[in-house]
Structure formats: C-alpha cells, structure tokens
Design a protein around this motif. Structure first.
Motif, short mmCIF file in Angstrom:
data_model
loop_
_atom_site.label_atom_id
_atom_site.label_comp_id
_atom_site.label_asym_id
_atom_site.label_seq_id
_atom_site.Cartn_x
_atom_site.Cartn_y
_atom_site.Cartn_z
N LEU A 1 12.69 -9.90 2.15
CA LEU A 1 12.21 -8.54 2.38
C LEU A 1 11.69 -7.90 1.11
CD1 LEU A 1 11.98 -5.87 4.01
CD2 LEU A 1 14.41 -5.48 3.54
N LEU B 1 8.16 -0.43 -2.00
CA LEU B 1 7.93 -0.87 -0.63
C LEU B 1 7.29 0.22 0.21
CD1 LEU B 1 11.34 -2.61 0.24
CD2 LEU B 1 9.30 -3.64 -0.74
N ASP B 2 6.45 -0.20 1.14
CA ASP B 2 6.01 0.66 2.24
C ASP B 2 6.93 0.35 3.41
OD1 ASP B 2 3.74 1.95 1.03
OD2 ASP B 2 2.71 0.02 1.14
N TRP B 3 7.67 1.37 3.86
CA TRP B 3 8.69 1.13 4.89
C TRP B 3 8.66 2.27 5.90
CZ3 TRP B 3 11.83 -2.86 6.12
CH2 TRP B 3 12.91 -2.61 6.97
N GLN B 4 8.30 1.96 7.12
CA GLN B 4 8.28 2.93 8.21
C GLN B 4 7.53 4.21 7.85
OE1 GLN B 4 12.34 3.42 9.60
NE2 GLN B 4 12.34 1.40 10.55
N ARG C 1 6.95 5.61 1.32
CA ARG C 1 6.85 4.82 0.09
C ARG C 1 8.18 4.96 -0.63
NH1 ARG C 1 3.67 0.61 -1.25
NH2 ARG C 1 3.21 0.49 -3.47
N ALA D 1 13.65 7.25 6.28
CA ALA D 1 13.27 5.87 5.94
C ALA D 1 14.23 5.26 4.92
CB ALA D 1 11.84 5.82 5.41
N SER E 1 17.11 3.90 6.92
CA SER E 1 16.69 2.73 7.67
C SER E 1 16.59 1.50 6.77
CB SER E 1 15.33 3.00 8.34
OG SER E 1 14.82 1.83 8.93
N LEU E 2 16.00 1.66 5.59
CA LEU E 2 15.88 0.53 4.67
C LEU E 2 17.26 0.11 4.17
CD1 LEU E 2 14.29 -1.45 2.99
CD2 LEU E 2 13.92 0.36 1.29
#
Length: 292
Positions: A28, A135-138, A141, A174, A177-178
């Motif tokens: 990931l 990371l770009d996540w849901q 940034r 986010a 979530s991450l």
C-alpha cells in the motif's frame, strides 16, 4: 518568516518493536523517502513553555534548518488539531524576534510568554530517521511518516517508534480510514503524546493522567497511560491503562454498538503493554466514533 502550516491535523500511532518492518513491507505504501532529522526543543529552566503546552523547536532536516512553534493539540484517540508556525533559518540559532510576533506569545494570549523569550535555552532533543510517503486516499492528500529514533532529556532516554498521518488536503475522515487500513496489517495503537510532551515528562520523571468521567475521557486516559508506561517502564501506568479500559467497557453511556470494540481493548494488550492487531483496529474505530 513564513507561516507554512497554520493548522495541523494529524493522527499519531505508536508501533510495536516489529511494527516499522511490517509497515515498510506493505505494498500500500510502496517505497518511501528517507530523511535524517535532529531536533532541539527550547524552554526556560522553569519549564514555562511546557506548562503553557507550547513547543518551540529548531530542526535540522537533511542539512537545512527550520524553526517551529506548536500549540497544544485538541482532540483524542491519536487525532489532534493544533496551530503550527514554521519558517527556515540560516543557522542553528533561535529566531527570538519572530517568536514575539506569534499569537501564543502575544499579551492577549492565555499565558503572557513574552517575558520568557529571552530565557529560552535547549532542554531536550529528538533524533530520528524519517521515512516519508505521500498518498492520495479517498479524495484526500495524506502525508505518512514513520519516525524511528530516540528522545533525550538529560540522562533519560525513550525510543521513538511512531507513525504519523497528516492531512494535507481533504476531509479528516480519510485519516481514520487509512489508519484502519494500516491496522489490518500492522500492530499499532493511538498515541496522544507529542515528542515534546514525552520529553518534558522524561525530564520531570512525572506522567500525570487526566481525570475521566465520559467514555471519550476514559479512552484518552488509557491512551496517555500507555504512552506513559512505554516511556517510564512503571507498572503503575500499565495498570492505570487497563483499569481505564475496563471503566470504558463498563460505562453506562457507551453506545451499545461500540461495546464489542471496548471489550476487545481489554483483552488485546500483552503483558508488555504491546497491542495485538485487533487492539489497533478496535481502538481506531472506537476513537473515531467517540470523537465525532
């Protein structure tokens, strides 16, 4: 002076001894950028900044110098939102003139800290290797950093082994979530203690815990007690953490939907205060619900 990050929103997670290796092996995240950081924290001999819960730091990052001021974080369960000011320096000297212009050092602030600026001196240091990912996540940034090193305060030492998720753009949901996605593979726990706060506690050899009444307060007390145990090695703090988790699980105001997560927290810490993966997953789910 440049105010580069007026507000910092961050989720801090403590890792077990084998956590960094497990984290860096995750597909990931991929390959991260490695940096070397040396940090000196300034305060008066009377700890005026620590009492005001303000940190003043001079950092060397890959050969460049940065000065940072942070206020106390608001939040819990590892999540904090705080004010932050950061600007470059040409040398390893404290810029006291700029300090005096910042809101925490103004006369109308809660603590009038203007008189102490002239008396600031190095009090503790944190040296560590940082692995950084972005990371770009849901739709958000997020900067992900893994810090491994040591806090030094006088003759006292404590290891740094933590993961920080900082929101650069998007919604704070986010971050949760991450963190939960990482917790499926890596044993971790929320941490509510900054490096500066940990260093100050080491210097004083005192780890006071807040009183608690509500479920979120009991979770915060347990989180801080675990932080204290891992820095102090004192069994009383591990006992305080387990007692707080039991109070949380039995609390009449805890929503029934959260009871399974609270029960999991009581059974997934080992004798050394290290969490199983189930602990991190339950703690993050519980913290997000209680804070929201």
């Amino acid at each position: 002076m440049k105010n580069s990050h007026p507000t910092e929103i961050e989720l801090k997670l403590a890792l077990t001894p084998d956590g960094p290796r497990a984290l860096t092996d995750l597909p990931l995240l991929g390959k991260g950028a490695l940096h070397t950081l040396t940090n000196t924290y300034y305060d008066t001999p009377q700890s005026d900044l620590a009492r005001a819960r303000i940190a003043v730091r001079l950092r060397q990052l890959d050969g460049a110098w940065l000065q940072t001021v942070k206020t106390a974080g608001q939040g819990g369960g590892g999540l904090s939102e705080r004010q932050e000011w950061e600007w470059p320096r040409d040398a390893a000297t404290l810029d006291t003139a700029s300090l005096a212009t910042l809101p925490p050092f103004q006369a109308e602030s809660e603590h009038d800290l203007r008189p102490v600026i002239a008396h600031l001196a190095p009090q503790l240091s944190t040296d560590f290797q940082r692995t950084r990912w972005e990371l770009d996540w849901q739709g958000a940034r997020i900067e992900v950093v893994l810090d491994q090193g040591e806090i030094k305060s006088g003759s006292h030492r404590a290891p740094i082994r933590e993961l920080e998720l900082e929101l650069k753009q998007g919604d704070a949901s986010a971050l949760w979530s991450l963190a939960r996605a990482l917790a499926e593979h890596v044993a971790l726990r929320p941490s509510d203690s900054s490096k500066a706060a940990r260093g100050n506690a080491l210097a004083a050899q005192a780890w006071p815990l807040p009183d608690a009444q509500t479920p979120s307060q009991w979770l915060n007390r347990a989180t801080l007690a675990l932080d204290a145990f891992h820095d102090s090695g004192r069994a009383e703090h591990l006992n305080a953490a387990t007692a707080a988790l039991m109070q949380l699980a039995a609390h009449p105001a805890l929503p029934k939907a959260l009871a399974p997560q609270a029960a999991t927290l009581c059974t997934t810490l080992d004798a050394h205060g290290h969490p199983a993966r189930a602990y991190g997953q339950a703690a993050l789910a519980l913290a997000q619900r209680l804070i929201d």
